[in-house]
Write a protein that holds these residues in place. Structure first.
Motif, PDB file in Angstrom:
ATOM      1  N   LEU A 283      39.619 114.042  31.910  1.00  0.00           N
ATOM      2  CA  LEU A 283      40.552 113.918  32.624  1.00  0.00           C
ATOM      3  C   LEU A 283      41.102 113.301  31.681  1.00  0.00           C
ATOM      4  N   GLY A 352      36.800 110.497  33.429  1.00  0.00           N
ATOM      5  CA  GLY A 352      38.703 110.004  33.431  1.00  0.00           C
ATOM      6  C   GLY A 352      39.522 109.197  32.662  1.00  0.00           C
ATOM      7  N   GLY A 356      43.968 109.600  33.799  1.00  0.00           N
ATOM      8  CA  GLY A 356      43.001 110.832  33.946  1.00  0.00           C
ATOM      9  C   GLY A 356      41.811 110.066  35.376  1.00  0.00           C
TER      10      GLY A 356
END
Length: 549
Positions: A283, A352, A356
């Protein structure tokens, strides 16, 4: 006899100066200790600092702790009057013994004028400090401090001499005002590090140091030495540049942080080792983009802020798509996790960076029973949601700060490729769920192995106190650091393979303390009706995270 009387007079003035400089910081520190307001302890030494650090202190408190235009305007009037009269008293007592001094009436009028001017100049930068506390981004904090260093010697002259706006301040003025910044930084760190009530004598000692620096700066301002560029209105030019810089800082922050990028990290461009049992979703952060290219390893997939296509592939997205709320992004992530788990039959690991990482943490909170068994967070926001401002058209805590940020953002967006708004859904979702993000971002989740890779600058972002209850690797880097560094890459792979990985830095807490003086005060969770019904404890007052109310 006359010489002895002069010495006695000087000693009495010095004692009065030190007392006037020491008592207000000690009183603020005592109130903060009485409230057990741990995260605000670093602010009290600034109460009697030289210009403009004193006004910066005042405006940060006011921009956080007002809930209507009326309370803001009344607070603005109060801090202008108190600051002007206090500075006039400090200036009078700090005046060199053998130099003719203007009347106290003149000093009072002049320092009230400087107090009003300082508030106008400092207010946008104090608003940026509030924005920093909303998202815990060190770029905003650092950007808001640089103007203080530039303005200090100009404003010190303003409260002391006529025609202060002409010419450059002396090197001595620059030096003494810079020393005050260092003293305030160290004193704020010390006040945050010692036991709670010990912060009161620390603040008093810092106040006495401020008094001595008032003496030095006033002496340097009235010195008859040669003034460079004496005919030029240097101060107004500097003020205009500083005011304009509050707008330019928005664009500079985005440029320094890398701006819109297609996030291509090693886990996307290399195959995972066989010893990694997971399928991985990566992410990217705020203002990233994605062109739809698949990862090299079919077990790895890029998270899309637009969701999946008909064939369950992540859709390309643009930077604007990352501005949606964390809840909306987490819902898209839930769909993508289910699809990848169904396709591969493997447990899922989330990787992430920045926003994210916050999307991943939001998902773990809202979907506690899932196929995710590991989470790696790079540069997660450090204790965000420490302040608040309501949406347009509503009243509430920090409302004027919100309007200042909207004006700054509107002007800044004229020079940016991707508009950034203080009311975009991503930011509003952080503010709305601030109790959770402030308290639980780096807390363990049952059934999920977690680790956070924290750039060293994150230590400035988080107030002093506990910051993580999951394993951490602290990396000498800036926010949004490249995760392709070989040592970091090996640590990620080792973690995904199930090996223990943790590498804290001893300097981390020390840097937390040094940053404490320059953060905006935290808004108490219990004051804000938007938050008060939550179950979270307030780390600003407990010093601990992951606690229930």
């Amino acid at each position: 006899m006359r010489e002895g009387a002069a010495v006695d007079r000087t000693r009495r003035r010095t004692r009065r100066l030190l007392a006037l400089a020491a008592v207000p910081p000690a009183l603020e520190a005592a109130v903060i200790a009485l409230l057990t307001f741990h995260s605000a302890r670093g602010l009290s030494p600034q109460v009697t600092a030289v210009w403009p650090y004193d006004s910066y202190h005042d405006m940060r408190w006011l921009l956080v702790y007002h809930n209507s235009w009326t309370t803001f305007l009344l607070g603005l009037l109060a801090i202008t009057l108190v600051r002007g009269m206090l500075s006039a008293g400090l200036t009078a007592l700090a005046w060199p013994e053998h130099t003719p001094r203007p009347s106290f009436r003149w000093l009072a009028r002049r320092n009230l004028e400087v107090a009003a001017l300082a508030i106008v100049i400092i207010s946008p930068w104090a608003a940026l400090a509030v924005a920093y506390s909303a998202l815990a981004l060190s770029w905003y904090l650092l950007a808001s401090l640089l103007p203080m260093l530039v303005l200090a010697p100009f404003l010190v002259r303003g409260g002391v001499v006529d025609r202060w706006w002409r010419g450059l301040p002396s090197l001595a003025l620059f030096g003494w005002s810079l020393l005050n910044f260092v003293v305030l930084t160290v004193a704020g760190g010390l006040a945050s590090a010692v036991p709670l009530w010990w912060s009161v004598p620390v603040a008093a000692a810092a106040g006495m140091a401020n008094g001595l620096l008032w003496r030095r700066t006033v002496a340097a301002a009235v010195s008859p030495g040669r003034v460079r560029l004496a005919r030029l209105p240097v101060a107004p030019l500097a003020i205009v540049v500083i005011m304009a810089s509050s707008v330019a800082a928005q664009s500079l922050v985005g440029l320094t942080a890398g701006g819109p990028t297609d996030w291509r990290i090693p886990v996307l461009t290399e195959r995972l080792p066989d010893r990694v049992p997971h399928a991985v979703i990566a992410l990217a952060g705020h203002d990233s983009n994605y062109d739809g290219r698949p990862a090299v390893d079919p077990r790895v997939q890029r998270f899309s802020y637009r969701g999946l296509d008909d064939q369950q592939r992540p859709l390309p997205y643009e930077p604007e798509d990352t501005h949606q709320s964390l809840g909306a992004s987490a819902a898209l992530l839930a769909t993508q996790i289910d699809a990848l788990h169904k396709r591969t039959g493997r447990p899922i690991a989330l990787l992430g960076e920045s926003e994210g990482a916050m999307v991943a943490r939001t998902y773990l909170e809202k979907w506690p029973m899932s196929s995710v068994t590991a989470a790696v967070m790079f540069s997660p926001l450090g204790r965000p949601g420490r302040v608040y401002y309501p949406p347009p058209g509503y009243s509430g805590w920090g409302m004027v700060a919100g309007w200042e940020l909207r004006v700054i953002a509107t002007l800044a967006n004229t020079t940016k490729k991707v508009d950034s708004e203080p009311d975009e859904p991503f930011i509003r979702s952080v503010l709305a769920d601030a109790p959770f993000y402030r308290n639980r971002t780096l807390c363990p989740v049952a059934g999920v192995r977690m680790i956070a890779f924290l750039p060293l600058v994150t230590a400035v972002e988080a107030p002093p106190g506990e910051f993580a209850r999951i394993p951490t690797v602290q990396v000498p880097a800036l926010h949004g650091f490249p995760v392709g560094q070989e040592r970091v890459r090996r640590s990620v792979i080792n973690f995904l393979a199930g090996e223990p990985v943790e590498r804290p830095l001893r300097e981390y807490q020390f840097i937390q303390w040094l940053g404490a003086a320059w953060q905006a005060p935290t808004l108490a969770l219990t004051l804000n009706p938007v938050w008060s019904a939550g179950r979270e404890a307030d780390p600003a007052f407990t010093g601990d995270i992951c606690e229930a109310r």
